[in-house]
Scaffold this motif. Sequence first.
Motif, mmCIF file in Angstrom:
data_model
loop_
_atom_site.group_PDB
_atom_site.id
_atom_site.type_symbol
_atom_site.label_atom_id
_atom_site.label_comp_id
_atom_site.label_asym_id
_atom_site.label_seq_id
_atom_site.Cartn_x
_atom_site.Cartn_y
_atom_site.Cartn_z
ATOM 1 N N ALA A 173 -13.723 -8.272 2.599
ATOM 2 C CA ALA A 173 -15.199 -7.959 2.517
ATOM 3 C C ALA A 173 -16.025 -6.511 2.484
ATOM 4 N N GLU A 174 -16.967 -6.457 1.837
ATOM 5 C CA GLU A 174 -17.399 -5.259 1.983
ATOM 6 C C GLU A 174 -16.540 -3.867 1.552
ATOM 7 N N GLY A 175 -15.816 -4.344 0.383
ATOM 8 C CA GLY A 175 -14.846 -3.499 -0.140
ATOM 9 C C GLY A 175 -13.594 -3.270 0.482
ATOM 10 N N GLN A 176 -13.314 -3.802 1.704
ATOM 11 C CA GLN A 176 -12.182 -3.586 2.436
ATOM 12 C C GLN A 176 -11.521 -4.951 2.700
ATOM 13 N N VAL A 177 -10.184 -4.991 2.932
ATOM 14 C CA VAL A 177 -9.307 -6.048 2.823
ATOM 15 C C VAL A 177 -8.460 -5.866 3.990
ATOM 16 N N GLU A 178 -8.191 -6.832 4.910
ATOM 17 C CA GLU A 178 -7.272 -7.114 5.922
ATOM 18 C C GLU A 178 -5.895 -7.202 5.408
ATOM 19 N N VAL A 179 -5.197 -6.157 6.293
ATOM 20 C CA VAL A 179 -3.722 -5.947 6.123
ATOM 21 C C VAL A 179 -2.863 -6.442 7.158
ATOM 22 N N THR A 180 -1.782 -6.912 7.019
ATOM 23 C CA THR A 180 -0.956 -7.121 8.118
ATOM 24 C C THR A 180 0.412 -6.556 7.870
ATOM 25 N N PRO A 181 1.209 -5.234 8.551
ATOM 26 C CA PRO A 181 2.350 -4.946 7.927
ATOM 27 C C PRO A 181 3.412 -5.269 8.805
ATOM 28 N N THR A 182 4.698 -5.145 8.316
ATOM 29 C CA THR A 182 5.841 -5.606 9.198
ATOM 30 C C THR A 182 5.960 -4.575 10.211
ATOM 31 N N VAL A 236 0.920 -1.199 0.038
ATOM 32 C CA VAL A 236 -0.015 0.018 0.017
ATOM 33 C C VAL A 236 0.941 1.233 -0.217
ATOM 34 N N GLN A 237 0.456 2.382 -0.479
ATOM 35 C CA GLN A 237 1.135 3.529 -0.644
ATOM 36 C C GLN A 237 0.476 4.418 0.578
ATOM 37 N N PRO A 249 5.063 -2.452 2.535
ATOM 38 C CA PRO A 249 4.737 -4.160 2.283
ATOM 39 C C PRO A 249 3.719 -4.542 3.317
ATOM 40 N N VAL A 250 2.786 -5.249 2.895
ATOM 41 C CA VAL A 250 1.677 -5.857 3.715
ATOM 42 C C VAL A 250 1.429 -7.470 3.142
ATOM 43 N N LYS A 251 0.824 -8.113 4.268
ATOM 44 C CA LYS A 251 0.320 -9.225 4.039
ATOM 45 C C LYS A 251 -1.275 -9.026 3.949
ATOM 46 N N ALA A 252 -1.876 -9.518 2.882
ATOM 47 C CA ALA A 252 -3.307 -9.261 2.537
ATOM 48 C C ALA A 252 -4.098 -10.470 3.156
#
Length: 459
Positions: free
Chosen positions: A436-445, A417-418, A429-432
């Motif tokens: 759902a509902e137009g949103q996505v879960e992201v896990t950054p470092t 993501v920017q 950098p993230v892990k997707a």
Amino acid sequence: MRRHKGESSRRRRLGIIVAAVALVGVGGWFAGSRMQSPADAAAAHRPPKAGPVTVAVERRSLTASVVAQGSVEFASPQSLSLAGPVGSPDAGSGGPGTDDGVVQRVTKMPIAGSEVTEGDVLMQVSGRPVLVLRGSVPMYRTLGPGTSGDDVKQLQRALKRLGFSFGTVTGSYGQQDAAAVSRWYKSKGFRAEEPGIADKQQLGTLEAAVTTAQQAVLAATDPGGDDTGGESGKLQRRAAQQQLDAANAALSAFQAGYGTKVPAGELIFLPDLPARLDKVSVKLGDTPSGPVGTVTSSRVVVQAVVPGNDAKLLHKGMKAQVETPDGKTVDGELVALGDDVPKSDAGAGTDSAGTSGGGSGDASAPVPVQISIPSGELVKNADESAKVTIKVGASDGEVLTVPIAALHTSADGQARVQVRRGGGVVDVPVKAGLSAEGQVEVTPTGDALKAGDQVVVGQ
């Protein structure tokens, strides 16, 4: 005194002149500050330089669901057709293609919406009954003495359930079964299909042949009862005996199939009873050469279709929520998917929209689904629709989420993501995860991304 007054007058005139000059100067400065060249005016009206469009990172719970619009229907639709003519040609109740040329006609129609139970008369054709029994093997032939098979077993079991037979289920139709069929028909106000004129004539012919052969054997026997008639007499007696044996064999074979029968068109086996007669496809006077109606279960289901990609997320046994236009919500279960969904004359829901959170623009072929509703929880009304929501996943509590539009994949396959930082943007950098509902879960470092950060979703 006069001199003093003159000086005062000159001073006042000088003050007025100075004030006027000052006023003119201020006016010139003001005018000059408000006047612009055409180039300056155009520059002043230019839009500001475009910057990236950003949205704040959120911390929230996500629930992914497949949503579709379906129709409320009765379960297990099955088309009904007669397996053959009712009655027998020589009994005067013929049918299409029978020897007597009499065309069968519907003389009493089935009643749409009525309940059909085992042993009932569904309709009448040419005055003969069309009866219903429970069984998984469809009717395909006339059942009578001499026949055997799984369809005969079904008939024997049904006659026992109805209380008209107490014999053993053998799978072979015997005289005991014929008697039970006669009692069953009589209880419904009809006479079972007994041997007709042609059968009786054939029986008489075969019995006469046996009698003639017996007489020939007696005539070929010497009065003394010995075998001294010579070689010619022996041959004559042997031929007469062979003729008698053949006549007896023909009579026995015919008698094995002689008796009360169930014509192919007078019985329909249905796997589940009682059933509901949903539609009637014939009217009085019609020839029942095609479907005569459709039966369903009294159980209510919801038929819908979902996009193919969404269908990959589904499996039997998933819980579903069904909402009707009047706001009623009931719980259901996904019981059939794809080719397992029974075909219905009414068809499945035609307008559907599925969202699994994996993006939009899915062009895969739609897949039918069926949702079962607990008995009595939902009543089918005419042309009623329903919204179906099937939960396919949920996040583990609150997680960092960004709009799907903010997520992109770099050349190395890493999701990123920017994030706007200071006067520019940086790649994080993230892990997707779940979407759902137009949103996505992201896990950054580490702490590279947190709630409230502005991520770029467009320019």
